[in-house]
Scaffold this motif. Structure first.
Motif, mmCIF file in Angstrom:
data_model
loop_
_atom_site.group_PDB
_atom_site.id
_atom_site.type_symbol
_atom_site.label_atom_id
_atom_site.label_comp_id
_atom_site.label_asym_id
_atom_site.label_seq_id
_atom_site.Cartn_x
_atom_site.Cartn_y
_atom_site.Cartn_z
ATOM 1 N N ALA A 135 0.827 -1.209 0.000
ATOM 2 C CA ALA A 135 0.000 0.000 0.000
ATOM 3 C C ALA A 135 0.857 1.253 0.000
ATOM 4 O O ALA A 135 2.047 1.204 0.294
ATOM 5 N N GLY A 136 0.238 2.372 -0.297
ATOM 6 C CA GLY A 136 0.910 3.666 -0.222
ATOM 7 C C GLY A 136 1.672 4.020 -1.483
ATOM 8 O O GLY A 136 1.948 3.179 -2.338
ATOM 9 N N ASP A 137 1.972 5.304 -1.607
ATOM 10 C CA ASP A 137 2.724 5.775 -2.773
ATOM 11 C C ASP A 137 4.075 6.333 -2.394
ATOM 12 O O ASP A 137 4.980 6.385 -3.221
ATOM 13 N N SER A 138 4.171 6.871 -1.191
ATOM 14 C CA SER A 138 5.407 7.573 -0.853
ATOM 15 C C SER A 138 5.591 7.591 0.645
ATOM 16 O O SER A 138 4.730 7.147 1.395
ATOM 17 N N ASP A 139 6.714 8.186 1.052
ATOM 18 C CA ASP A 139 7.022 8.297 2.476
ATOM 19 C C ASP A 139 5.905 8.973 3.254
ATOM 20 O O ASP A 139 5.715 8.725 4.440
ATOM 21 N N LYS A 140 5.177 9.821 2.573
ATOM 22 C CA LYS A 140 4.134 10.587 3.282
ATOM 23 C C LYS A 140 3.163 9.658 3.999
ATOM 24 O O LYS A 140 2.701 9.956 5.099
ATOM 25 N N GLY A 141 2.871 8.560 3.365
ATOM 26 C CA GLY A 141 1.908 7.636 3.954
ATOM 27 C C GLY A 141 2.308 7.245 5.358
ATOM 28 O O GLY A 141 1.559 7.382 6.325
ATOM 29 N N MET A 142 3.521 6.743 5.483
ATOM 30 C CA MET A 142 3.988 6.297 6.792
ATOM 31 C C MET A 142 4.093 7.472 7.762
ATOM 32 O O MET A 142 3.799 7.343 8.954
ATOM 33 N N ILE A 143 4.486 8.621 7.236
ATOM 34 C CA ILE A 143 4.630 9.788 8.104
ATOM 35 C C ILE A 143 3.283 10.200 8.684
ATOM 36 O O ILE A 143 3.180 10.544 9.871
ATOM 37 N N TYR A 144 2.252 10.139 7.879
ATOM 38 C CA TYR A 144 0.916 10.478 8.400
ATOM 39 C C TYR A 144 0.583 9.600 9.605
ATOM 40 O O TYR A 144 0.042 10.055 10.609
ATOM 41 N N VAL A 145 0.869 8.350 9.467
ATOM 42 C CA VAL A 145 0.532 7.422 10.556
ATOM 43 C C VAL A 145 1.364 7.711 11.794
ATOM 44 O O VAL A 145 0.841 7.783 12.912
ATOM 45 N N LEU A 146 2.649 7.898 11.609
ATOM 46 C CA LEU A 146 3.509 8.111 12.773
ATOM 47 C C LEU A 146 3.202 9.427 13.464
ATOM 48 O O LEU A 146 3.360 9.556 14.680
ATOM 49 N N ASN A 147 2.771 10.412 12.686
ATOM 50 C CA ASN A 147 2.465 11.698 13.306
ATOM 51 C C ASN A 147 1.090 11.732 13.940
ATOM 52 O O ASN A 147 0.827 12.539 14.826
ATOM 53 N N GLY A 148 0.201 10.868 13.468
ATOM 54 C CA GLY A 148 -1.133 10.812 14.058
ATOM 55 C C GLY A 148 -1.150 9.681 15.069
ATOM 56 O O GLY A 148 -0.186 9.486 15.794
ATOM 57 N N CYS A 149 -2.216 8.918 15.099
ATOM 58 C CA CYS A 149 -2.312 7.683 15.892
ATOM 59 C C CYS A 149 -1.576 7.723 17.223
ATOM 60 O O CYS A 149 -0.569 7.044 17.419
ATOM 61 N N LYS A 150 -2.120 8.494 18.125
ATOM 62 C CA LYS A 150 -1.456 8.701 19.419
ATOM 63 C C LYS A 150 -1.194 7.416 20.165
ATOM 64 O O LYS A 150 -0.248 7.322 20.929
ATOM 65 N N ASN A 151 -2.082 6.449 19.992
ATOM 66 C CA ASN A 151 -1.962 5.240 20.803
ATOM 67 C C ASN A 151 -1.322 4.073 20.082
ATOM 68 O O ASN A 151 -1.405 2.941 20.558
ATOM 69 N N LEU A 152 -0.692 4.361 18.976
ATOM 70 C CA LEU A 152 -0.129 3.277 18.187
ATOM 71 C C LEU A 152 0.933 2.530 18.971
ATOM 72 O O LEU A 152 1.839 3.131 19.551
ATOM 73 N N ARG A 153 0.803 1.208 18.995
ATOM 74 C CA ARG A 153 1.797 0.399 19.698
ATOM 75 C C ARG A 153 2.587 -0.494 18.758
ATOM 76 O O ARG A 153 3.766 -0.706 18.935
ATOM 77 N N LYS A 154 1.874 -1.052 17.788
ATOM 78 C CA LYS A 154 2.568 -1.956 16.876
ATOM 79 C C LYS A 154 2.262 -1.562 15.445
ATOM 80 O O LYS A 154 1.103 -1.426 15.061
ATOM 81 N N LEU A 155 3.320 -1.390 14.693
ATOM 82 C CA LEU A 155 3.155 -1.046 13.291
ATOM 83 C C LEU A 155 3.939 -2.063 12.483
ATOM 84 O O LEU A 155 5.132 -2.257 12.712
ATOM 85 N N GLU A 156 3.243 -2.745 11.569
ATOM 86 C CA GLU A 156 3.946 -3.730 10.756
ATOM 87 C C GLU A 156 3.620 -3.465 9.290
ATOM 88 O O GLU A 156 2.463 -3.333 8.907
ATOM 89 N N ILE A 157 4.674 -3.399 8.521
ATOM 90 C CA ILE A 157 4.558 -2.957 7.126
ATOM 91 C C ILE A 157 5.332 -3.907 6.237
ATOM 92 O O ILE A 157 6.470 -4.248 6.555
ATOM 93 N N ARG A 158 4.740 -4.285 5.132
ATOM 94 C CA ARG A 158 5.487 -5.080 4.177
ATOM 95 C C ARG A 158 5.198 -4.599 2.765
ATOM 96 O O ARG A 158 4.071 -4.226 2.441
#
Lengths: 575, 309
Positions: free
Chosen positions: A461-484
């Protein structure tokens, strides 16, 4: 509060149940820290490498229950090499030395050995409950030692483990004096089972409420067991296919009606449609039904059963149920909270399978639905938007469109809007797995709206770095992020490094992360372990010679107070 | 066996028959286009030597997306039959795929794959088809027009995201397993007993080694010489064309013996009614019956066919 005697504070803390709350409470002041640590009875360690076992045991000497998780979640799908780590032995050793009062041990995705099991069996006189989920490394010999030495064992629950079969006698090692079993689950064992020993064991354990058998347990055995265990609440059948012309079959048909307390049914490893009729009498009181290991049961037979299960809260099925069957679920199972639909036929385009129609039906018919795992061949934005409206209570939403990167078949658009609707509407969403064609936009939505999200799984999924950045900057309670297999690179990785210390772990594989990026991350964040998992034989011997531009296949980043681990195999480098 | 059609990224033609496998043993022809490495071999599961794998790996490094097969002819049958490789059908995701070509196929030694069952298998291993159960041949690739040869798509490691435990459990359950019926993987053996009326002992055959009734019948004939099952027709084609009732009766009255099998429900069926794959899925054991005993069987077999429709 500090003026109260310790006993009072401790008593108040008894009402503070959750791990997180107790953790918070312990940081208030030294006195509270002390009271809390001595009165803590349960500890949960989400990542076995985040902290050393001795430190845990030393801080909480009074624990009765310990829960530890090892490998990253993607190990379930063979993305983590076999000998990556996650060894249980150090935990058992430390507990044996420092917490001999331990009564319960729960391990997930860890490597457990027979030696470890023997040590466990011999070290804790009050041991009551062992739960192993998705573990490996042990055999039936280890189980035999548990059976032998754990007097007063109440629960032995083996879920989906890889267990080496060294013979069927382990069940005979439960001494005649063992009458305390409440829960026994050995469904994952592949070898032969000593039917007689099993039947005798069941007969002498009057408190047995949960029994889950392996496929090797014959229907004859099952009949005998059922005759002795009519108080069962939770049953996992063994083999469930016999010729309908036999006596065994007739006995089976007559076995179930007397189960007044039966609420959960599973197993059905090789169930045939005619044998399935045996369970009709209990369907009306079932709350949990798992038919997801019974590929021989086709849509129509599934429907016949489901029609009767109007109290069902949890249903696991194969996609042979079809949209038609899901419509029946929608109209019958008004109490449904959890639905899992697995693909029957992974290797070809299924002829019967489910589409967005089935899920739509369930979402509108089952208002209490809050947990979903759904494998399908297609999904549309329109459907997802409607589902989001129908079911705002989702806490777990995992959708797997089998064709990676597949767009909405009707509009040919990515599924950004559909998933966006889900995160906007489901305010309590804690776990989300995405699939299908997705651009950076969906991550913008997730970052913006998924405030309670704790675990996010992303693939293709996603097109660019922005995708991951949106998630890391939002999602206050994020504990586990797994990406492939996403086009996220160093810029995304390094944009918000402080975030990783608020999370349990980050997994990235087949993305655009380079060695240089990881080195930078490790340099900035000394309290993270940045593990590079490199199975490429050509390069791992020459790590010093690898350029910083070298793209990394797999990385696993996690916060830890224990420093780099000392049990890492050759192909894992911690920077 | 029907020669499978392999297409690889650079359009090398496929690899047909066993004859190719006989050519020049393990000769180390270096060079990117080492055809031998990409050809099909009729080996036993696990018989691929590790150097072959390495050679393959080197080749792969240069030619992303080459589809490599080992002894998994049947595997390519499924490509052929289904023709569906659903890797990322559009945009960004797929560009990632193309870029990842190399990464996905990074050569890995046996260490990761080898003897550790389904754990830690590498992409090469997957492409070779050793552990098809860990990969997902997914649905329609209608959107696949990104310039990558359609059938050169590789299997995706760890996709769909299904726990290995579940995959293994379903794979060993013969009930409804569309896994390559012709492959030679360890888990893919399907030995069934064959008894013949009047013979002093039984035999066992591996149904997975045959791809249609013709081959099977020939093999059985060799095993139990002097026996005939008659012509079962061509059943590679799905669809209920099968045999008409009158033809069945012809076989029964014509030949001395009739081949029957016991299916999953415990019923004795006439061999030849259903498509080959369905037969191998449901067959538990075989019995070569004397023609005179089998007279009553055919009409029932036809009924069951009709009911199943």
């Amino acid at each position: 509060m500090t003026y109260f005697p310790e006993e009072v504070v401790e008593h108040i803390f008894d009402f503070v149940g959750s791990h997180r709350d107790r953790n918070t409470v312990s940081t208030v002041c030294k006195a509270w820290y002390q009271v809390e640590r001595l009165s803590r009875r349960t500890v949960f360690v989400g990542n076995c490498y985040a902290i050393g076992p001795e430190r845990v045991m030393a801080r909480f000497p009074g624990i009765k229950s310990l829960s530890v998780k090892g490998k990253p979640h993607f190990a379930d799908f063979n993305l983590v090499p076999y000998d990556w780590g996650g060894f249980a032995l150090p935990w058992i050793v430390a507990a044996a030395r420092l917490c001999p009062g331990l009564e319960e041990l729960r391990l997930k995705r860890m490597v457990v050995t027979d030696d470890g099991l023997e040590l466990l069996a011999r070290s804790f006189p009050n041991f009551k409950s062992l739960v192993l989920i998705s573990c490996e490394g042990f055999s039936t010999d280890g189980l035999a030692t548990i059976a032998t030495y754990c007097r007063g064992l109440r629960e032995l629950d083996l879920q989906e483990n890889e267990v080496e079969d060294h013979g069927c006698q382990w069940l005979s090692f439960f001494p005649d004096s063992c009458t305390s079993l409440v829960s026994l689950n050995f469904g994952c064992l592949k070898g032969e089972v000593n039917g007689g020993a099993l039947e005798r064991l069941v007969a002498r354990c009057p408190n047995l409420r949960s029994l889950k058998l392996s496929p090797a347990v014959s229907v004859e055995s099952l009949n005998k067991i059922l005759a002795r265990a009519s108080h069962l609440v939770d049953l996992g059948t063994g083999s469930f296919a016999v010729d309908h012309r036999t006596d065994v079959y007739h006995m089976l048909m007559n076995s179930f009606p007397k189960f007044k307390s039966l609420r959960n049914l599973s197993g059905f490893w090789d169930a045939s449609p005619c044998c399935l009729r045996a369970v009709y009498p209990v369907c009306t009181s079932l709350t949990v039904l798992n038919l997801s290991y019974a590929p021989a049961i086709q849509g129509d037979d599934l429907i016949k059963i489901i029609c009767l299960c109007f109290k069902l809260q949890k249903l696991w099925v194969l996609d042979s149920i079809g949209d038609k069957g899901l419509a029946v679920v929608a109209s019958t199972c008004k109490e449904l909270q959890e639905l899992r639909v697995f693909p029957c036929d992974i290797y070809g385009a299924g002829t019967t399978s489910v589409t967005e129609e089935g899920l739509l039906a369930v979402s509108s018919g089952c208002p209490k639905l809050n947990s979903l795992l759904y494998f399908c061949y297609q999904m549309t934005n329109a459907a997802l938007i409607t589902i989001a409206k129908n079911c705002p209570h989702f806490t777990r939403f995992r959708l797997c469109i089998l064709d990676p990167g597949k767009p909405d078949p009707v509009t040919d658009q990515p599924l950004d809007e559909g998933f966006g609707a889900i995160v906007r509407s489901c305010k309590n969403l804690r776990r989300l797995s995405l699939s299908g064609r997705l651009t950076d936009q969906v991550f913008l939505y997730i970052g913006m709206y998924a405030e309670r999200l704790e675990m996010l799984s992303i693939a293709f999924a996603g097109d660019s770095d922005k995708g991951m950045i949106y998630v890391l900057n939002g999602c206050k309670n994020l504990r586990k992020l797994e990406i492939r297999d996403c086009p996220f690179g160093d810029i995304a990785l390094l944009k918000n490094v402080a975030k990783y210390e608020t999370m349990r772990s980050l997994w990235m594989s087949s993305c655009d992360i380079t060695l240089g990026g990881c080195k930078a991350l490790a340099a900035k964040m000394p309290r993270l372990n940045v593990e590079i998992i490199n199975e490429n034989e050509e390069t791992y011997e020459f790590e010093e010679n690898l350029s910083d531009l070298h793209k990394l296949e797999k990385i696993y980043v996690y916060r830890t107070v224990a420093g780099p681990r000392n049990d890492a195999p050759d192909f894992v480098w911690t920077l | 066996m029907s020669p499978p059609l392999e297409h690889d990224y650079i359009g090398l033609s496929e690899l047909h028959s066993p004859a190719a496998a006989v050519v020049g043993g393990g000769g180390a022809e270096d060079g990117a286009l080492n055809l031998k490495d990409t050809e099909l071999r009729l080996g036993l599961p696990g018989s691929d030597s590790s150097d072959r794998k390495d050679k393959v790996a080197l080749t792969l490094g240069l030619l992303p997306k080459i589809f490599v097969s080992g002894a998994k002819r049947g595997f390519s049958d499924t490509i052929d039959g289904a023709g569906k490789w659903g890797l990322a059908a559009g945009g960004g995701g797929s560009e990632v795929e193309a870029g990842k070509g190399g990464a996905l196929f990074s050569p890995r030694g046996e260490r990761g794959g080898g003897g550790h069952g389904n754990a830690g298998n590498d992409a090469v291993g997957k492409a070779v088809g050793h552990e098809p159960k860990d990969t997902g041949q997914v649905g329609d690739s209608a959107g696949n027009d990104r310039g990558v040869a359609p059938a050169a798509k590789a299997q995706v490691v760890g996709w769909p995201p299904i726990r290995s435990y579940r995959k293994n459990t379903m794979a060993t359950n013969p009930s409804k397993n569309k896994e390559d019926a012709n492959g030679k993987q360890g888990l893919g053996c399907l030995y069934v007993k064959v008894s013949m009326d009047g013979a002093p002992y039984l035999r066992k055959v591996d149904l997975k080694t045959y791809s249609n009734y013709k081959e099977f019948s020939l093999a059985l004939e060799k095993m139990f010489s002097g026996f005939t099952i008659g012509q079962c027709g061509s059943h590679g084609i799905p669809g209920r064309d099968g045999l008409s009732e009158s033809r069945l009766m012809d076989f029964l009255s014509g030949s001395e013996y009739v081949l029957t099998y016991e299916d999953r429900d415990g019923d004795w069926m006439l061999v030849g009614d259903v498509p080959w794959e369905m037969f191998t899925d449901s067959c538990r054991r075989l019995r070569i019956m004397k023609g005179s005993d089998a007279i009553g069987l055919a009409p029932r077999a036809m009924e069951k066919c009709r009911n199943r429709n």
